[in-house]
Design an enzyme around this catalytic site. Sequence first.
Site, PDB file in Angstrom:
ATOM      1  N   HIS A  63      14.881 -41.518-129.899  1.00 36.11           N
ATOM      2  CA  HIS A  63      15.053 -41.069-131.284  1.00 36.11           C
ATOM      3  C   HIS A  63      16.080 -41.957-131.981  1.00 36.11           C
ATOM      4  CE1 HIS A  63      18.316 -39.090-129.157  1.00 36.11           C
ATOM      5  NE2 HIS A  63      18.920 -38.798-130.313  1.00 36.11           N
ATOM      6  N   HIS A  65      19.081 -41.709-133.494  1.00 36.77           N
ATOM      7  CA  HIS A  65      20.504 -41.456-133.679  1.00 36.77           C
ATOM      8  C   HIS A  65      21.185 -42.704-133.120  1.00 36.77           C
ATOM      9  CE1 HIS A  65      20.307 -36.769-133.862  1.00 36.77           C
ATOM     10  NE2 HIS A  65      20.350 -37.313-135.070  1.00 36.77           N
ATOM     11  N   ASP A  67      23.563 -43.660-131.263  1.00 30.20           N
ATOM     12  CA  ASP A  67      23.907 -43.897-129.852  1.00 30.20           C
ATOM     13  C   ASP A  67      22.685 -44.268-128.996  1.00 30.20           C
ATOM     14  OD1 ASP A  67      23.167 -41.214-130.382  1.00 30.20           O
ATOM     15  OD2 ASP A  67      24.170 -40.445-128.592  1.00 30.20           O
ATOM     16  N   HIS A  68      21.479 -44.139-129.541  1.00 25.50           N
ATOM     17  CA  HIS A  68      20.279 -44.438-128.746  1.00 25.50           C
ATOM     18  C   HIS A  68      19.547 -45.718-129.149  1.00 25.50           C
ATOM     19  CE1 HIS A  68      20.214 -40.526-126.590  1.00 25.50           C
ATOM     20  NE2 HIS A  68      21.046 -40.266-127.583  1.00 25.50           N
ATOM     21  N   HIS A 139      15.169 -31.695-130.957  1.00 21.01           N
ATOM     22  CA  HIS A 139      16.457 -32.306-131.299  1.00 21.01           C
ATOM     23  C   HIS A 139      16.702 -32.313-132.814  1.00 21.01           C
ATOM     24  CE1 HIS A 139      20.032 -34.491-130.371  1.00 21.01           C
ATOM     25  NE2 HIS A 139      19.657 -35.624-130.898  1.00 21.01           N
ATOM     26  N   ASP A 209      17.785 -36.846-125.979  1.00 17.77           N
ATOM     27  CA  ASP A 209      18.568 -35.690-126.433  1.00 17.77           C
ATOM     28  C   ASP A 209      17.641 -34.517-126.727  1.00 17.77           C
ATOM     29  OD1 ASP A 209      20.600 -37.454-126.308  1.00 17.77           O
ATOM     30  OD2 ASP A 209      21.099 -37.437-128.449  1.00 17.77           O
ATOM     31  N   HIS A 265      24.107 -38.212-120.653  1.00 16.90           N
ATOM     32  CA  HIS A 265      24.536 -38.029-122.049  1.00 16.90           C
ATOM     33  C   HIS A 265      25.732 -37.074-122.120  1.00 16.90           C
ATOM     34  CE1 HIS A 265      24.089 -37.050-126.406  1.00 16.90           C
ATOM     35  NE2 HIS A 265      23.500 -38.215-126.498  1.00 16.90           N
TER      36      HIS A 265
HETATM   37 ZN   LIG Z   1      22.648 -38.991-128.273  1.00 13.78          ZN
HETATM   38 ZN   LIG Z   2      20.643 -37.518-130.737  1.00 11.65          ZN
END
Ligand SMILES: [Zn+2]
Ligand SMILES: [Zn+2]
Length: 316
Positions: A63, A65, A67-68, A139, A209, A265
């Site tokens: 996804h 976000h 951090d990914h 999520h 996530d 995570h």
């Molecule tokens: Zn994340």
């Molecule tokens: Zn996320």
Amino acid sequence: MDMLQVIFLGTGGIMPTRERNVPAVALRYKGEVILFDVGEGTIRQMNTAKLSPMKVEKIFITHFHGDHYLGLGGLIQTMNLWNREKPLHIYGPKYTFEFVQNFINSGFFRPVFDIHVHELGETRLKFGDYEIWSFKVEHGIPALGYVFKEKDKRGKFLPEKLKQYGLKPGPMLGKLEREGQIEWNGRIIRLEDVTGPRRRGVKIVYTGDTEPAERVRLFSERADLLIHDATYLSDEDRGDSYHSTVKEACETAKSSKVKLLALFHRAFRYTYDEYLREASKICREFGVNFVVPRDFDVLTYKSGEWQLQSLLEGGR
Ligand SMILES: [Zn+2]
Ligand SMILES: [Zn+2]
């Protein structure tokens, strides 16, 4: 047996800390490196792990976000720097095309190789000896989990059966293996007649996530490894975000009869030791077989068992 390795390049959630980077998991299988998520700094993590970005043909993003996926730009530009010619395939949920396009069009940069973007719903992708399945997770935004499923393999040849049918190792056995049946000594012999039970290919699930979800349980059914969001140690720590606690990851692992659970995570507020101590208690209560991987830990699958090691010199 072909070796399969899961290399944890970044195991922390939300933002990087001195101890751990944001999510990226590399799967090494038959000379190929498949990436699941590319958090910021993934190229540095790959360099440390001695994984060549040139071996990466497929990137699966769960996804969008930060951090990914924020490591995607650095990774693509490094491939460019090394004059990559092979195309790169990037897979992800709805909007992947638009977001990847934005990345490619930033800075004084144009890729010298082809980048193919594939937007997925719940899809079953077939590649040579394995398949990748995507499934929807919970999520709050379009987000996917992925299953790596190695094809089931034929059973071993049984010497007494081969003898009974008058078959010897050689071209005829090769033909039988390729075609599934042959005519031999005036009769039809099928592969099943001379081999043991089929062997199940390895199954690995990466949730990205997610809060606990029925789809996750369904797709994790009898997985050999489940890499599950386990951001929080307890309900009290949880904000109103769409993540899971260690307990919830254990519940899924247990009900789906997963062989090994990797708690992934982890929120940046926990130190490794604190998290490991508390998570161990919870997992033991559930009777779930688990690991808490750190950055540069590797799980190697050999003869039906997982072995955990660190890639860093001298271990930890
Ligand atoms: Zn994340
Ligand atoms: Zn996320």
